[in-house]
Design a protein around this motif. Structure first.
Motif, PDB file in Angstrom:
ATOM      1  N   SER A  13      -5.263  -3.166  -1.573  1.00 14.62           N
ATOM      2  CA  SER A  13      -4.162  -3.618  -0.710  1.00 14.62           C
ATOM      3  C   SER A  13      -4.414  -3.271   0.755  1.00 14.62           C
ATOM      4  N   LYS A  14      -5.172  -2.215   1.019  1.00 12.85           N
ATOM      5  CA  LYS A  14      -5.478  -1.845   2.395  1.00 12.85           C
ATOM      6  C   LYS A  14      -6.548  -2.744   3.013  1.00 12.85           C
ATOM      7  N   VAL A  15      -7.542  -3.156   2.223  1.00 12.26           N
ATOM      8  CA  VAL A  15      -8.628  -3.969   2.780  1.00 12.26           C
ATOM      9  C   VAL A  15      -8.333  -5.468   2.707  1.00 12.26           C
ATOM     10  N   SER A  16      -7.324  -5.849   1.964  1.00  5.01           N
ATOM     11  CA  SER A  16      -6.972  -7.257   1.810  1.00  5.01           C
ATOM     12  C   SER A  16      -6.013  -7.693   2.915  1.00  5.01           C
ATOM     13  N   ASP A  17      -6.124  -8.942   3.289  1.00  5.64           N
ATOM     14  CA  ASP A  17      -5.219  -9.509   4.289  1.00  5.64           C
ATOM     15  C   ASP A  17      -3.911  -9.977   3.671  1.00  5.64           C
ATOM     16  N   LYS A  18      -3.867 -10.055   2.353  1.00  2.00           N
ATOM     17  CA  LYS A  18      -2.675 -10.558   1.674  1.00  2.00           C
ATOM     18  C   LYS A  18      -1.570  -9.517   1.693  1.00  2.00           C
ATOM     19  N   LYS A  19      -0.342  -9.989   1.683  1.00  4.34           N
ATOM     20  CA  LYS A  19       0.820  -9.091   1.707  1.00  4.34           C
ATOM     21  C   LYS A  19       1.175  -8.546   0.329  1.00  4.34           C
ATOM     22  N   SER A  20       0.647  -9.147  -0.722  1.00  6.38           N
ATOM     23  CA  SER A  20       0.954  -8.678  -2.074  1.00  6.38           C
ATOM     24  C   SER A  20      -0.285  -8.819  -2.953  1.00  6.38           C
ATOM     25  N   LEU A  21      -0.233  -8.168  -4.077  1.00  2.00           N
ATOM     26  CA  LEU A  21      -1.322  -8.254  -5.042  1.00  2.00           C
ATOM     27  C   LEU A  21      -1.036  -9.370  -6.031  1.00  2.00           C
ATOM     28  N   ARG A  22      -2.091  -9.908  -6.597  1.00  2.00           N
ATOM     29  CA  ARG A  22      -1.922 -10.943  -7.614  1.00  2.00           C
ATOM     30  C   ARG A  22      -1.489 -10.301  -8.925  1.00  2.00           C
ATOM     31  N   PHE A  23      -0.796 -11.074  -9.733  1.00  2.00           N
ATOM     32  CA  PHE A  23      -0.259 -10.572 -10.992  1.00  2.00           C
ATOM     33  C   PHE A  23      -1.362 -10.030 -11.889  1.00  2.00           C
ATOM     34  N   ARG A  24      -2.480 -10.690 -11.945  1.00  2.00           N
ATOM     35  CA  ARG A  24      -3.539 -10.265 -12.867  1.00  2.00           C
ATOM     36  C   ARG A  24      -4.168  -8.936 -12.455  1.00  2.00           C
ATOM     37  N   GLN A  25      -3.992  -8.515 -11.207  1.00  2.00           N
ATOM     38  CA  GLN A  25      -4.536  -7.227 -10.792  1.00  2.00           C
ATOM     39  C   GLN A  25      -3.741  -6.063 -11.388  1.00  2.00           C
ATOM     40  N   TYR A  26      -2.530  -6.332 -11.756  1.00  2.00           N
ATOM     41  CA  TYR A  26      -1.727  -5.283 -12.386  1.00  2.00           C
ATOM     42  C   TYR A  26      -2.140  -5.028 -13.836  1.00  2.00           C
ATOM     43  N   PHE A  27      -3.016  -5.853 -14.383  1.00  4.99           N
ATOM     44  CA  PHE A  27      -3.526  -5.602 -15.726  1.00  4.99           C
ATOM     45  C   PHE A  27      -4.371  -4.328 -15.776  1.00  4.99           C
ATOM     46  N   HIS A  28      -4.770  -3.812 -14.620  1.00  3.67           N
ATOM     47  CA  HIS A  28      -5.493  -2.543 -14.594  1.00  3.67           C
ATOM     48  C   HIS A  28      -4.615  -1.400 -15.100  1.00  3.67           C
ATOM     49  N   LEU A  29      -3.311  -1.590 -15.075  1.00  6.59           N
ATOM     50  CA  LEU A  29      -2.386  -0.568 -15.559  1.00  6.59           C
ATOM     51  C   LEU A  29      -2.116  -0.691 -17.058  1.00  6.59           C
TER      52      LEU A  29
ATOM     53  N   SER B  72       0.831  -1.208   0.000  1.00  2.00           N
ATOM     54  CA  SER B  72       0.000   0.000   0.000  1.00  2.00           C
ATOM     55  C   SER B  72       0.866   1.259   0.000  1.00  2.00           C
ATOM     56  N   ASN B  73       1.996   1.238   0.714  1.00  2.00           N
ATOM     57  CA  ASN B  73       2.885   2.400   0.701  1.00  2.00           C
ATOM     58  C   ASN B  73       3.500   2.607  -0.671  1.00  2.00           C
ATOM     59  N   ARG B  74       3.894   1.541  -1.310  1.00  2.00           N
ATOM     60  CA  ARG B  74       4.472   1.649  -2.657  1.00  2.00           C
ATOM     61  C   ARG B  74       3.441   2.205  -3.647  1.00  2.00           C
ATOM     62  N   LEU B  75       2.215   1.700  -3.556  1.00  2.00           N
ATOM     63  CA  LEU B  75       1.170   2.175  -4.467  1.00  2.00           C
ATOM     64  C   LEU B  75       0.854   3.643  -4.210  1.00  2.00           C
ATOM     65  N   PHE B  76       0.817   4.038  -2.934  1.00  2.00           N
ATOM     66  CA  PHE B  76       0.559   5.443  -2.629  1.00  2.00           C
ATOM     67  C   PHE B  76       1.702   6.329  -3.115  1.00  2.00           C
TER      68      PHE B  76
END
Length: 152
Positions: free
Chosen positions: A96-112, A43-47
Motif C-alpha cells: 500500500s505504501k509503494v502503490s499509487d492506488k488508494k485501496s488494495l484489490r480484494f484478492r490481495q486480502y487472500f493473504h490473510l 497503510s495507516n489501517r494496516l499498520f
C-alpha cells in the motif's frame, strides 16, 4: 473428577513491566492509526492492525512470563492465530505504501486466509477445559512439571 489446577508462582520484574508497557503503547498507537478522521488511509489501517496483532502476542507473552495465565487460563494461547497475520499485513502495508492506488484489490486480502483458517481451527482448543489449557501452558514453559489428567 478432574484434578484441580495447581497454583503457579507469579513473577513481576522489570522485564515484565517493560513488556506490559509495550503492550499499552501498542494499543494506544493502534487506536490513533485506526481512528484517523482525515479519511481511510489503507497503510495507516494496516499498520494499526499490525500493532494490534503485536500487542496481543506481547500480552500473551506477558501473561505467560509472569505466570498470570494460571489465573486467566481462558486466555491461554489466545494470540496464536495473530502470528499468521504479521507477514501478510506487513506485505500489504508495504504494497500500500509503494502503490499509487488508494485501496488494495480484494484478492490481495487472500493473504490473510491462513489466519482465518487457523483461527477457526483454534476454536477447538478454546472450547477445551481448564486442564488442557493448563497442560499446554506447562508444556511450553515448564516441560518438566507434571501434567494434569483430563477426563473427556
Amino acid at each position: 473428577m478432574q484434578n484441580s489446577i495447581p497454583t503457579i508462582t507469579h513473577r513481576l520484574d522489570i522485564f515484565a513491566i517493560i513488556i506490559f508497557l509495550g503492550v499499552i503503547q501498542g494499543i494506544i498507537l493502534s487506536y490513533f492509526f485506526l481512528s484517523r478522521k482525515k479519511g481511510p488511509v489503507v497503510s495507516n489501517r494496516l499498520f494499526g492492525l499490525i500493532l494490534i496483532a503485536l500487542s496481543a502476542i506481547s500480552f500473551e507473552i506477558f501473561l505467560c512470563y509472569t505466570g498470570y495465565v494460571g489465573k486467566l487460563l481462558f486466555l491461554a494461547d489466545f494470540s496464536e492465530p495473530f502470528n499468521f497475520t504479521l507477514g501478510p499485513l506487513f506485505y500489504l502495508y508495504v504494497l500500500s505504501k509503494v502503490s499509487d492506488k488508494k485501496s488494495l484489490r480484494f484478492r490481495q486480502y487472500f493473504h490473510l486466509l491462513p489466519f482465518v483458517l487457523y483461527a477457526l481451527y483454534s476454536i477447538l482448543f478454546f472450547i477445551q477445559g481448564q486442564a488442557e489449557k493448563y497442560n499446554a501452558y506447562i508444556s511450553a514453559y515448564y516441560p518438566n512439571e507434571p501434567h494434569l489428567q483430563s477426563i473427556r
